[in-house]
Structures are given as structure tokens and as C-alpha cells.
Scaffold this active site. Structure first.
Site, PDB file in Angstrom:
ATOM      1  N   GLU A  24       8.629  -5.873  19.355  1.00 36.76           N
ATOM      2  CA  GLU A  24       7.412  -5.102  19.096  1.00 36.76           C
ATOM      3  C   GLU A  24       6.177  -5.974  19.323  1.00 36.76           C
ATOM      4  O   GLU A  24       5.177  -5.514  19.877  1.00 36.76           O
ATOM      5  CB  GLU A  24       7.412  -4.555  17.666  1.00 36.76           C
ATOM      6  CG  GLU A  24       8.481  -3.520  17.418  1.00 36.76           C
ATOM      7  CD  GLU A  24       8.525  -3.085  15.977  1.00 36.76           C
ATOM      8  OE1 GLU A  24       8.331  -1.878  15.724  1.00 36.76           O
ATOM      9  OE2 GLU A  24       8.752  -3.938  15.093  1.00 36.76           O
ATOM     10  N   TYR A  56     -18.037  11.355  15.655  1.00 35.71           N
ATOM     11  CA  TYR A  56     -16.599  11.192  15.920  1.00 35.71           C
ATOM     12  C   TYR A  56     -16.338  10.049  16.895  1.00 35.71           C
ATOM     13  O   TYR A  56     -15.378   9.297  16.741  1.00 35.71           O
ATOM     14  CB  TYR A  56     -15.982  12.448  16.531  1.00 35.71           C
ATOM     15  CG  TYR A  56     -16.308  13.756  15.903  1.00 35.71           C
ATOM     16  CD1 TYR A  56     -16.325  14.907  16.686  1.00 35.71           C
ATOM     17  CD2 TYR A  56     -16.585  13.882  14.550  1.00 35.71           C
ATOM     18  CE1 TYR A  56     -16.616  16.142  16.143  1.00 35.71           C
ATOM     19  CE2 TYR A  56     -16.883  15.111  13.990  1.00 35.71           C
ATOM     20  CZ  TYR A  56     -16.904  16.243  14.790  1.00 35.71           C
ATOM     21  OH  TYR A  56     -17.188  17.467  14.249  1.00 35.71           O
ATOM     22  N   GLU A  76       1.508   0.359   6.646  1.00 36.43           N
ATOM     23  CA  GLU A  76       0.645   0.447   5.475  1.00 36.43           C
ATOM     24  C   GLU A  76      -0.560  -0.490   5.602  1.00 36.43           C
ATOM     25  O   GLU A  76      -1.688  -0.111   5.279  1.00 36.43           O
ATOM     26  CB  GLU A  76       1.427   0.094   4.199  1.00 36.43           C
ATOM     27  CG  GLU A  76       2.506   1.085   3.834  1.00 36.43           C
ATOM     28  CD  GLU A  76       3.859   0.839   4.511  1.00 36.43           C
ATOM     29  OE1 GLU A  76       4.853   1.387   4.019  1.00 36.43           O
ATOM     30  OE2 GLU A  76       3.921   0.128   5.529  1.00 36.43           O
ATOM     31  N   LYS A 102       4.615   5.971  14.261  1.00 37.41           N
ATOM     32  CA  LYS A 102       5.190   5.145  15.315  1.00 37.41           C
ATOM     33  C   LYS A 102       6.197   6.050  16.028  1.00 37.41           C
ATOM     34  O   LYS A 102       7.292   6.297  15.521  1.00 37.41           O
ATOM     35  CB  LYS A 102       5.878   3.933  14.689  1.00 37.41           C
ATOM     36  CG  LYS A 102       6.403   2.932  15.687  1.00 37.41           C
ATOM     37  CD  LYS A 102       7.211   1.820  15.026  1.00 37.41           C
ATOM     38  CE  LYS A 102       6.360   0.861  14.245  1.00 37.41           C
ATOM     39  NZ  LYS A 102       7.128  -0.360  13.843  1.00 37.41           N
TER      40      LYS A 102
END
Length: 124
Positions: A24, A56, A76, A102
Site C-alpha cells: 500500500e 465547495y 481513522e 478504501k
């Protein structure tokens, strides 16, 4: 009078290198964020002016910068960094709800995504 509403940014895709595994970190992957910003919308609803609301486009830029500024092991921690950046940059926002997914986790299973949903409130 207050007219509280939510500004929604949905399915924001960001490529980053987060995760606990070396592949990853090396290869990276796509993440998807849904963000709801709670704010008083009265002034912008009356004025119809971008200057009276949370832009935005600027939120997306802040989110992208916070999400990619460093590598996180956990969703988190990444979501917390995003929420703190939003609350720091946009004082009218009183609450941020973030769903972070994910879509292709390194898990040997058939699933659409893994993720978290966190709710952050500005402290008075």
C-alpha cells in the site's frame, strides 16, 4: 434566526499511499470520501452569493491537501486530519461528518469497500 443545513461533497476520489502494508505504501490506491459540513446557510440562501457560504472548491482543495500531506496507517487517522483541516480553515462549519472508504483493500474477500464514518464537532 439560524437555518442550519449541510453542504455535501460526495464520492471524492483521491489517490494516496495510506495503509499498514508495504504494498500500500509502495503502490498506493484510490480512496473515496463523502463529506457533510453542517453550517448556517441563511445568509447565502438570501444573498445567493458565494461569499456568504462555504466554497465547495476550496473545501476539496483543503481536503486533498490534508489527505495527501503525509502517509497514514489507519483510515481513522486520515479522516481526523481531514476533519481538523476543515474545521481550521472554515470557521462557519460547526460539524463535519466524514465517510472514508478504501475500495480495493488488501483483503482476500469479495467486497465493495471497507471504511469508516466519523463525526467531528467544533468545540465551544
Amino acid at each position: 434566526m439560524s437555518e442550519t443545513g449541510s453542504i455535501l461533497i460526495e464520492k471524492l476520489d483521491i489517490y494516496a499511499y495510506h495503509g499498514c502494508f508495504s504494498e500500500e505504501e509502495r503502490l498506493g490506491q484510490r480512496f473515496t470520501l463523502d463529506i457533510a459540513l453542517q453550517t448556517d446557510i441563511r445568509a447565502s440562501a438570501i444573498s445567493d452569493s458565494l461569499g456568504d457560504t462555504v466554497d465547495y472548491g476550496k473545501v476539496v482543495a483543503v481536503v486533498t491537501a490534508a489527505f495527501t500531506a503525509r502517509r497514514f496507517n489507519l483510515l481513522e487517522a486520515a479522516a481526523r486530519a481531514v476533519a481538523l483541516a476543515i474545521l481550521s480553515e472554515f470557521p462557519p462549519v460547526g460539524r463535519v461528518e466524514i465517510t472514508l472508504r478504501k475500495p480495493a483493500p488488501p483483503i482476500p474477500a469479495t467486497l465493495a469497500a471497507v471504511g469508516i464514518r466519523l463525526d467531528f464537532r467544533r468545540e465551544d
